[in-house]
Design a protein around this motif. Sequence first.
Motif, PDB file in Angstrom:
ATOM      1  N   SER A  26      -1.132   9.121  15.687  1.00 11.53           N
ATOM      2  CA  SER A  26      -0.034   9.237  14.726  1.00 11.53           C
ATOM      3  C   SER A  26      -0.280   8.371  13.493  1.00 11.53           C
ATOM      4  O   SER A  26       0.135   8.725  12.382  1.00 11.53           O
ATOM      5  CB  SER A  26       1.283   8.829  15.389  1.00 11.53           C
ATOM      6  OG  SER A  26       1.635   9.712  16.422  1.00 11.53           O
ATOM      7  N   THR A  27      -0.922   7.224  13.688  1.00  7.46           N
ATOM      8  CA  THR A  27      -1.227   6.327  12.579  1.00  7.46           C
ATOM      9  C   THR A  27      -2.087   7.037  11.549  1.00  7.46           C
ATOM     10  O   THR A  27      -1.776   7.071  10.349  1.00  7.46           O
ATOM     11  CB  THR A  27      -1.958   5.079  13.101  1.00  7.46           C
ATOM     12  OG1 THR A  27      -1.152   4.442  14.096  1.00  7.46           O
ATOM     13  CG2 THR A  27      -2.264   4.110  11.985  1.00  7.46           C
ATOM     14  N   LEU A  28      -3.188   7.616  12.016  1.00 11.01           N
ATOM     15  CA  LEU A  28      -4.098   8.318  11.121  1.00 11.01           C
ATOM     16  C   LEU A  28      -3.445   9.548  10.515  1.00 11.01           C
ATOM     17  O   LEU A  28      -3.524   9.780   9.301  1.00 11.01           O
ATOM     18  CB  LEU A  28      -5.358   8.717  11.890  1.00 11.01           C
ATOM     19  CG  LEU A  28      -6.340   9.630  11.145  1.00 11.01           C
ATOM     20  CD1 LEU A  28      -6.841   8.964   9.873  1.00 11.01           C
ATOM     21  CD2 LEU A  28      -7.495  10.033  12.045  1.00 11.01           C
ATOM     22  N   ALA A  29      -2.783  10.347  11.335  1.00 12.50           N
ATOM     23  CA  ALA A  29      -2.217  11.612  10.873  1.00 12.50           C
ATOM     24  C   ALA A  29      -1.198  11.388   9.759  1.00 12.50           C
ATOM     25  O   ALA A  29      -1.227  12.078   8.718  1.00 12.50           O
ATOM     26  CB  ALA A  29      -1.574  12.354  12.042  1.00 12.50           C
ATOM     27  N   CYS A  30      -0.295  10.439   9.954  1.00 15.26           N
ATOM     28  CA  CYS A  30       0.760  10.217   8.961  1.00 15.26           C
ATOM     29  C   CYS A  30       0.207   9.556   7.700  1.00 15.26           C
ATOM     30  O   CYS A  30       0.692   9.815   6.590  1.00 15.26           O
ATOM     31  CB  CYS A  30       1.884   9.397   9.565  1.00 15.26           C
ATOM     32  SG  CYS A  30       2.778  10.288  10.861  1.00 15.26           S
ATOM     33  N   ALA A  31      -0.811   8.713   7.851  1.00 10.52           N
ATOM     34  CA  ALA A  31      -1.445   8.118   6.678  1.00 10.52           C
ATOM     35  C   ALA A  31      -2.114   9.196   5.827  1.00 10.52           C
ATOM     36  O   ALA A  31      -2.021   9.175   4.587  1.00 10.52           O
ATOM     37  CB  ALA A  31      -2.463   7.068   7.110  1.00 10.52           C
ATOM     38  N   LEU A  32      -2.774  10.148   6.460  1.00  8.92           N
ATOM     39  CA  LEU A  32      -3.424  11.236   5.726  1.00  8.92           C
ATOM     40  C   LEU A  32      -2.403  12.085   4.978  1.00  8.92           C
ATOM     41  O   LEU A  32      -2.590  12.415   3.798  1.00  8.92           O
ATOM     42  CB  LEU A  32      -4.224  12.112   6.695  1.00  8.92           C
ATOM     43  CG  LEU A  32      -5.562  11.549   7.184  1.00  8.92           C
ATOM     44  CD1 LEU A  32      -6.100  12.396   8.329  1.00  8.92           C
ATOM     45  CD2 LEU A  32      -6.572  11.495   6.047  1.00  8.92           C
ATOM     46  N   VAL A  33      -1.327  12.438   5.652  1.00  8.40           N
ATOM     47  CA  VAL A  33      -0.307  13.278   5.022  1.00  8.40           C
ATOM     48  C   VAL A  33       0.296  12.571   3.812  1.00  8.40           C
ATOM     49  O   VAL A  33       0.421  13.144   2.718  1.00  8.40           O
ATOM     50  CB  VAL A  33       0.796  13.640   6.035  1.00  8.40           C
ATOM     51  CG1 VAL A  33       2.013  14.227   5.333  1.00  8.40           C
ATOM     52  CG2 VAL A  33       0.255  14.626   7.064  1.00  8.40           C
ATOM     53  N   ALA A  34       0.697  11.323   3.999  1.00 10.33           N
ATOM     54  CA  ALA A  34       1.329  10.584   2.906  1.00 10.33           C
ATOM     55  C   ALA A  34       0.384  10.456   1.714  1.00 10.33           C
ATOM     56  O   ALA A  34       0.787  10.662   0.555  1.00 10.33           O
ATOM     57  CB  ALA A  34       1.763   9.203   3.392  1.00 10.33           C
ATOM     58  N   VAL A  45     -10.530   5.002   9.092  1.00 12.24           N
ATOM     59  CA  VAL A  45     -10.066   5.977   8.099  1.00 12.24           C
ATOM     60  C   VAL A  45      -8.744   5.532   7.482  1.00 12.24           C
ATOM     61  O   VAL A  45      -8.549   5.627   6.256  1.00 12.24           O
ATOM     62  CB  VAL A  45      -9.936   7.374   8.735  1.00 12.24           C
ATOM     63  CG1 VAL A  45      -9.406   8.378   7.716  1.00 12.24           C
ATOM     64  CG2 VAL A  45     -11.287   7.841   9.275  1.00 12.24           C
ATOM     65  N   THR A  46      -7.826   5.044   8.298  1.00  9.93           N
ATOM     66  CA  THR A  46      -6.529   4.604   7.779  1.00  9.93           C
ATOM     67  C   THR A  46      -6.706   3.487   6.758  1.00  9.93           C
ATOM     68  O   THR A  46      -6.067   3.493   5.693  1.00  9.93           O
ATOM     69  CB  THR A  46      -5.614   4.144   8.926  1.00  9.93           C
ATOM     70  OG1 THR A  46      -5.424   5.224   9.844  1.00  9.93           O
ATOM     71  CG2 THR A  46      -4.259   3.703   8.401  1.00  9.93           C
ATOM     72  N   ASP A  47      -7.580   2.541   7.052  1.00 13.29           N
ATOM     73  CA  ASP A  47      -7.783   1.427   6.121  1.00 13.29           C
ATOM     74  C   ASP A  47      -8.406   1.880   4.807  1.00 13.29           C
ATOM     75  O   ASP A  47      -8.173   1.259   3.760  1.00 13.29           O
ATOM     76  CB  ASP A  47      -8.661   0.352   6.771  1.00 13.29           C
ATOM     77  CG  ASP A  47      -7.896  -0.501   7.774  1.00 13.29           C
ATOM     78  OD1 ASP A  47      -6.656  -0.471   7.746  1.00 13.29           O
ATOM     79  OD2 ASP A  47      -8.541  -1.190   8.584  1.00 13.29           O
ATOM     80  N   ARG A  48      -9.189   2.938   4.840  1.00 14.72           N
ATOM     81  CA  ARG A  48      -9.823   3.412   3.599  1.00 14.72           C
ATOM     82  C   ARG A  48      -8.809   4.011   2.633  1.00 14.72           C
ATOM     83  O   ARG A  48      -9.028   4.003   1.411  1.00 14.72           O
ATOM     84  CB  ARG A  48     -10.895   4.460   3.911  1.00 14.72           C
ATOM     85  CG  ARG A  48     -12.090   3.936   4.665  1.00 14.72           C
ATOM     86  CD  ARG A  48     -12.764   2.777   3.966  1.00 14.72           C
ATOM     87  NE  ARG A  48     -13.305   3.121   2.666  1.00 14.72           N
ATOM     88  CZ  ARG A  48     -13.862   2.247   1.833  1.00 14.72           C
ATOM     89  NH1 ARG A  48     -13.921   0.963   2.163  1.00 14.72           N
ATOM     90  NH2 ARG A  48     -14.338   2.634   0.672  1.00 14.72           N
ATOM     91  N   ILE A  49      -7.705   4.556   3.150  1.00 20.06           N
ATOM     92  CA  ILE A  49      -6.774   5.264   2.274  1.00 20.06           C
ATOM     93  C   ILE A  49      -5.460   4.521   2.063  1.00 20.06           C
ATOM     94  O   ILE A  49      -4.659   4.915   1.213  1.00 20.06           O
ATOM     95  CB  ILE A  49      -6.484   6.686   2.807  1.00 20.06           C
ATOM     96  CG1 ILE A  49      -5.865   6.652   4.196  1.00 20.06           C
ATOM     97  CG2 ILE A  49      -7.755   7.521   2.796  1.00 20.06           C
ATOM     98  CD1 ILE A  49      -5.533   8.030   4.763  1.00 20.06           C
TER      99      ILE A  49
END
Length: 370
Positions: free
Chosen positions: A99-107, A136-140
């Motif tokens: 969920s961490t990655l998925a929601c970060a990508l969407v936002a 990936v989350t930290d990159r975006i």
Amino acid sequence: MTILNVVGARPNFMKVAPLHRALEQHDRFDSKIVHTGQHYDEQMSDVFFNQLELPRPDVYLGVGSGSHAEQTARVMTAFEEVVEDMEPDLVVVVGDVNSTLACALVATKLHVPVAHVEAGLRSGDRRMPEEINRLVTDRIADYLFVTEQSGIDHLRQEGVSDNKIFFVGNLMIDSLVHFREKAADTSIVEDLGVEEGTYALMTMHRPANVDHEEGVRALLRIIEDIAAERSLVFPMHPRTRNRFEEFGLEDELTSVEGLRLLGPLGYLEFLRLMETAAVVVTDSGGIQEETTFLEVPCLTLRDHTERPVTIEAGTNELLPLDPARVVERVREVAPTDPSAEQPRYWDGRTADRIVEVLEAEGHEASVPAS
């Protein structure tokens, strides 16, 4: 300023609870909770919301379980509608679950700033799906809230600008400090008939340990040998229980004398068991941190840890899934009382520091000296 705080799996709840409380104390912020429903056990989700004094989620997505790709895709599809409808000013994601990655990508794709709590943690093991989610989350992400010095070091090595990095401490410890007294009032230790300071506490769920028969048989041997010398309390993850059934070892497990085999526990009950255990044997990330704060010996059955500060503090030790070695170390460390120097900012005030950063949005910020 509308902020969407995303929770997916149970460890997220302990991190979001203190932050939501702190945000709600300021008129500037409108804090909302989005529960993706990634965790399979809705009853346990309810227990955690109640115990952590969280309001019911403003949005519940109910994505359920599935493969990593299926789960991530379902969260993205559902969360996209939420973001488009609510038009938040910030999305806060915590930890390293899908969920961490998925929601970060969407936002990010919808041009909404993202804050990542527990940024910069690295195990160095890309076989762990959590490691990919962290990277990936930290990159975006736009705000990288760090729990320990290693997080700053990793982010800098990866080329992240200092003005995105904020050394704030550990929200898990905020929850522990806030609820420690309440946890002490639970009767879980007495109910189990174990003596404080003498028993071992175990959790085990990582695929590398439980998704193959050799690992489960080694785990069974560890359980048998520890329980032969001291009471062993094992709140069992459904994934692990399913593997014991799959490999035909359930009857052997349930017949082990000295073993208190439980289902998943509420936060308060588990906190009480951690604090009064002689030793904790685990493969969890967060438990390594909590035992460090509680100064309880912890043996982590993994090759790597993304939380090296727990090793540096002297409360945590990495071990292979080797029955003889694990049982030997349990025998050696259980009588000890490690006195740890608490990591910087693990003081119960991390949420306040995060709110200070968000209040100062737009101003230059620097990372406190290491």
